[in-house]
Write a protein that holds these residues in place. Structure first.
Motif, mmCIF file in Angstrom:
data_model
loop_
_atom_site.group_PDB
_atom_site.id
_atom_site.type_symbol
_atom_site.label_atom_id
_atom_site.label_comp_id
_atom_site.label_asym_id
_atom_site.label_seq_id
_atom_site.Cartn_x
_atom_site.Cartn_y
_atom_site.Cartn_z
ATOM 1 N N LYS A 31 33.064 -91.178 64.671
ATOM 2 C CA LYS A 31 33.871 -90.063 64.176
ATOM 3 C C LYS A 31 35.195 -90.553 63.597
ATOM 4 C CE LYS A 31 31.925 -86.511 67.207
ATOM 5 N NZ LYS A 31 32.191 -85.567 68.336
ATOM 6 N N ALA A 32 35.782 -91.570 64.228
ATOM 7 C CA ALA A 32 37.010 -92.152 63.685
ATOM 8 C C ALA A 32 36.751 -92.802 62.329
ATOM 9 C CB ALA A 32 37.585 -93.169 64.671
ATOM 10 N N LEU A 33 35.593 -93.463 62.221
ATOM 11 C CA LEU A 33 35.233 -94.085 60.951
ATOM 12 C C LEU A 33 35.056 -93.024 59.862
ATOM 13 C CD1 LEU A 33 34.305 -96.473 59.197
ATOM 14 C CD2 LEU A 33 32.017 -96.180 60.167
ATOM 15 N N GLN A 34 34.373 -91.900 60.204
ATOM 16 C CA GLN A 34 34.166 -90.830 59.232
ATOM 17 C C GLN A 34 35.483 -90.159 58.839
ATOM 18 O OE1 GLN A 34 31.389 -88.338 61.294
ATOM 19 N NE2 GLN A 34 29.590 -89.478 60.579
ATOM 20 N N ARG A 35 36.388 -90.043 59.781
ATOM 21 C CA ARG A 35 37.650 -89.346 59.521
ATOM 22 C C ARG A 35 38.544 -90.120 58.566
ATOM 23 N NH1 ARG A 35 41.795 -86.949 64.121
ATOM 24 N NH2 ARG A 35 43.401 -86.201 62.660
ATOM 25 N N TYR A 36 38.610 -91.419 58.758
ATOM 26 C CA TYR A 36 39.522 -92.239 57.966
ATOM 27 C C TYR A 36 38.813 -92.998 56.848
ATOM 28 C CZ TYR A 36 42.732 -91.278 61.792
ATOM 29 O OH TYR A 36 43.516 -90.639 62.711
ATOM 30 N N ARG A 37 37.557 -92.628 56.565
ATOM 31 C CA ARG A 37 36.798 -93.384 55.574
ATOM 32 C C ARG A 37 37.129 -92.881 54.176
ATOM 33 N NH1 ARG A 37 31.111 -92.738 53.567
ATOM 34 N NH2 ARG A 37 30.540 -94.716 52.629
ATOM 35 N N ASN A 38 37.976 -93.591 53.478
ATOM 36 C CA ASN A 38 38.238 -93.393 52.057
ATOM 37 C C ASN A 38 38.844 -94.671 51.510
ATOM 38 O OD1 ASN A 38 41.202 -93.259 52.356
ATOM 39 N ND2 ASN A 38 40.792 -91.281 53.347
ATOM 40 N N ASN A 39 39.097 -94.685 50.246
ATOM 41 C CA ASN A 39 39.563 -95.920 49.603
ATOM 42 C C ASN A 39 40.975 -96.308 50.006
ATOM 43 O OD1 ASN A 39 37.152 -96.194 48.269
ATOM 44 N ND2 ASN A 39 37.837 -95.057 46.462
ATOM 45 N N ASN A 40 41.743 -95.390 50.642
ATOM 46 C CA ASN A 40 43.124 -95.684 51.029
ATOM 47 C C ASN A 40 43.271 -95.967 52.529
ATOM 48 O OD1 ASN A 40 44.053 -95.213 48.384
ATOM 49 N ND2 ASN A 40 44.052 -93.001 48.759
ATOM 50 N N SER A 41 42.120 -95.988 53.231
ATOM 51 C CA SER A 41 42.206 -96.159 54.679
ATOM 52 C C SER A 41 42.017 -97.625 55.062
ATOM 53 C CB SER A 41 41.143 -95.311 55.374
ATOM 54 O OG SER A 41 39.860 -95.754 54.991
ATOM 55 N N VAL A 42 42.402 -97.936 56.305
ATOM 56 C CA VAL A 42 42.245 -99.278 56.866
ATOM 57 C C VAL A 42 41.347 -99.151 58.091
ATOM 58 C CG1 VAL A 42 43.400 -101.263 57.897
ATOM 59 C CG2 VAL A 42 44.495 -100.014 56.022
ATOM 60 N N LEU A 43 40.266 -99.932 58.121
ATOM 61 C CA LEU A 43 39.324 -99.888 59.236
ATOM 62 C C LEU A 43 39.551 -101.102 60.123
ATOM 63 C CD1 LEU A 43 36.874 -98.561 60.580
ATOM 64 C CD2 LEU A 43 35.421 -100.017 59.158
ATOM 65 N N VAL A 44 39.639 -100.853 61.418
ATOM 66 C CA VAL A 44 39.841 -101.921 62.403
ATOM 67 C C VAL A 44 38.603 -101.973 63.282
ATOM 68 C CG1 VAL A 44 41.268 -102.791 64.275
ATOM 69 C CG2 VAL A 44 42.328 -101.559 62.362
ATOM 70 N N CYS A 45 38.033 -103.160 63.463
ATOM 71 C CA CYS A 45 36.886 -103.318 64.340
ATOM 72 C C CYS A 45 36.972 -104.673 65.039
ATOM 73 C CB CYS A 45 35.572 -103.207 63.564
ATOM 74 S SG CYS A 45 35.325 -104.516 62.340
ATOM 75 N N ASP A 46 36.143 -104.828 66.079
ATOM 76 C CA ASP A 46 36.103 -106.069 66.852
ATOM 77 C C ASP A 46 35.388 -107.121 66.014
ATOM 78 O OD1 ASP A 46 35.757 -108.133 68.619
ATOM 79 O OD2 ASP A 46 35.327 -106.811 70.322
ATOM 80 N N ASN A 47 36.056 -108.198 65.701
ATOM 81 C CA ASN A 47 35.504 -109.208 64.806
ATOM 82 C C ASN A 47 34.351 -109.972 65.431
ATOM 83 O OD1 ASN A 47 35.424 -110.730 62.407
ATOM 84 N ND2 ASN A 47 36.524 -112.392 63.392
ATOM 85 N N GLU A 48 34.284 -110.029 66.757
ATOM 86 C CA GLU A 48 33.254 -110.833 67.408
ATOM 87 C C GLU A 48 31.948 -110.066 67.568
ATOM 88 O OE1 GLU A 48 34.742 -112.301 71.038
ATOM 89 O OE2 GLU A 48 36.326 -113.520 70.146
#
Length: 518
Positions: free
Chosen positions: A312-329
């Motif tokens: 839901k967080a991914l869907q909310r902030y998903r656009n060309n101006n957003s920054v996505l943070v995820c666990d790299n490992e």
């Protein structure tokens, strides 16, 4: 041993969690529709309205007598199971057809042809004595009684349900007796009043018909019909039908025709499925893949809830101006783009199949130029009008019966020479008629020069031609002056002489063509 006992409860608890997750995933989604899961549901949907002022026992009794709910349930459920693959070997039932009749594409196909069949209507012809007055009076009566609209509705119902009836209501108390339509009729005579009522075929079923002797002309033709339980003789019903079924299937189709709506339904469903899938492609145009360890998510406490929060967080902030943070490992994001080229061609082709089955050009039915056809579509329109003319002839006897009925009412007798012809549909193609008539004039001139025909015969041809526009000419051929005498006349005498025959290459023909084209 101690380690096994310690791990046993955890394995049991883990198994319980998997069962709970499996149950949750198997739960029905909110968009699932189950309208007809039993015969009772069908009865509630198609039963007679309770507002008719009758008690429940009476209404349920009428339901059982008038509507085969078991057959309706089987047809509806089978239709839902097929999901567009609609192979039918028999009649689907009037309940299903009335549902199909609400489909926009079906209505467009049926109503377009029905409107064109009656659009230009008819022209009364013939008559022996006082024919002009009779034809004019009959034409006025047809306009007052809205016969054109009546036939249009009957043709449309025939397309939806395979046929329909027009009941000739003379006011009799016993419609089971035959109706005589001639000068000796006791029910239809001069100044008598009748009503014409369209009867939906769902209210009609056959009572008496010859199913034994195929040598008789009434073989498989009902002599008596039951209209909502009341016997009505076939002579009192003007029957409309189309797409005659094979002999063995006639009883299945209520002795009418195969509904055009049923023929089209399979193609409409395929088109609708392809259209829906093409639209759904837009939702999958860009697919975002979220990669994580699903075994750890399912095993962890509240793992599914945590995954839902992340998505839901991914869907909310998903656009060309957003920054996505995820666990790299243990997590990563991937974007997949869907190719949609060719999808519109598939939908368009499915749409053209519908137009082809309905024998209607796509430019006429849909207002679009079909792919692969010529840019003008003139030949397609002309072929379509030929198809409409053929359909018009299916209803000639029915219209002639109405003409005879109103002759009895207006004049007390039937003039057998009074008939009708369908007016030209699509309007007169003026430019094309000019070309045709010019070719005819060239042929007439060649025949005159070779001595095959004379001036009188040529004049009669152009005077009676429907496309010449010269019907005002008299039958008498004007005298032509001798060319040798014309040379000895002075200018004043030559002007008093009648004009000579117009040659095909003179300015007169060109002036006539310009006048016609303007």
């Amino acid at each position: 041993m101690a380690e096994e006992k310690e791990n046993a409860p955890q394995e049991k608890k883990k198994q319980i969690d998997y069962d709970a997750l499996s149950w949750g995933l198997n739960a029905p989604v909110n968009t699932e529709i189950k309208e007809f899961i039993s015969v009772d549901d069908v009865r509630k949907k198609f039963g007679l309205p309770v507002t008719q002022g009758m008690d429940d026992d009476t209404r349920l009794g009428m339901d059982k007598n008038n509507v085969a709910f078991d057959t309706m349930f089987q047809s509806l459920t089978q239709h839902a199971i097929q999901e567009g693959q609609y192979p039918m070997s028999g009649f689907v039932g009037y309940a299903v057809l009335q549902q199909i009749a609400q489909n926009g594409m079906i209505r467009t196909c049926i109503q377009t042809v029905a409107d064109d069949i009656t659009r230009e209507w008819i022209e009364l012809t013939g008559g022996k004595n006082d024919s002009d007055d009779k034809l004019e009076k009959l034409d006025d009566v047809f306009n007052q009684k809205h016969i054109k609209s009546l036939i249009n509705k009957a043709v449309a119902k025939t397309g939806y349900y395979g046929g329909c009836f027009i009941y000739i209501d003379t006011g009799t108390d016993d419609p089971s007796l035959p109706l005589v339509i001639n000068s000796k009729s006791a029910e239809i005579k001069k100044d008598s009043k009748i009503d014409l009522v369209i009867i939906d075929p769902i209210n009609v079923s056959p009572m008496e018909y010859n199913s034994i002797n195929p040598l008789k002309k009434d073989y498989m033709k009902p002599r008596m019909w039951s209209v909502q339980g009341q016997p009505v003789h076939a002579s009192r019903l003007i029957t409309f039908t189309d797409n005659e079924p094979p002999m063995l299937l006639k009883p299945n189709y209520n002795f009418l025709g195969i509904p055009q709506a049923q023929i089209l339904w399979d193609y409409v469903l395929h088109w609708n499925k392809s259209r829906t899938n093409a639209v759904n492609i837009l939702d999958k145009l860009n697919l975002t893949v979220y990669k994580t360890s699903m075994s750890d998510v399912l095993a962890a406490e509240n793992g599914i809830q945590l995954l839902d929060v992340k998505i839901k967080a991914l869907q909310r902030y998903r656009n060309n101006n957003s920054v996505l943070v995820c666990d790299n490992e243990v997590e990563s994001i991937e974007n997949i783009s869907q190719v949609i080229s060719g999808a519109t061609d598939i939908v368009r082709q499915a749409l053209e199949f519908i137009a082809a089955i309905n024998r209607t050009p796509a430019v006429k039915l849909l207002g679009i130029s079909p792919s692969g056809f010529n840019s003008t579509g003139e030949s397609d329109i002309r072929n379509y009008y030929d198809h409409v003319k053929a359909k018009q002839e299916l209803y000639r006897d029915q219209i002639q019966t109405l003409i005879n009925i109103y002759q009895l009412i207006c004049f007390g007798e039937i003039d057998e020479t009074i008939s009708f012809k369908f007016k030209e549909i699509g309007g007169d193609d003026l430019a094309n008629n000019v070309k045709i008539f010019k070719t005819q004039v060239d042929s007439l001139t060649a025949l005159q020069n070779s001595g095959v025909i004379d001036n009188a015969e040529a004049r009669e041809f152009v005077r009676t031609s429907e496309i010449s526009g010269l019907d005002f000419l008299s039958e008498d051929v004007p005298e032509q002056p001798n060319p040798e005498d014309m040379q000895t006349m002075n200018p004043e005498q030559a002007q008093k002489q009648p004009e000579m025959k117009i040659d095909k290459n003179t300015e007169g023909l060109e002036a006539w063509q310009k006048k016609m084209l303007s």
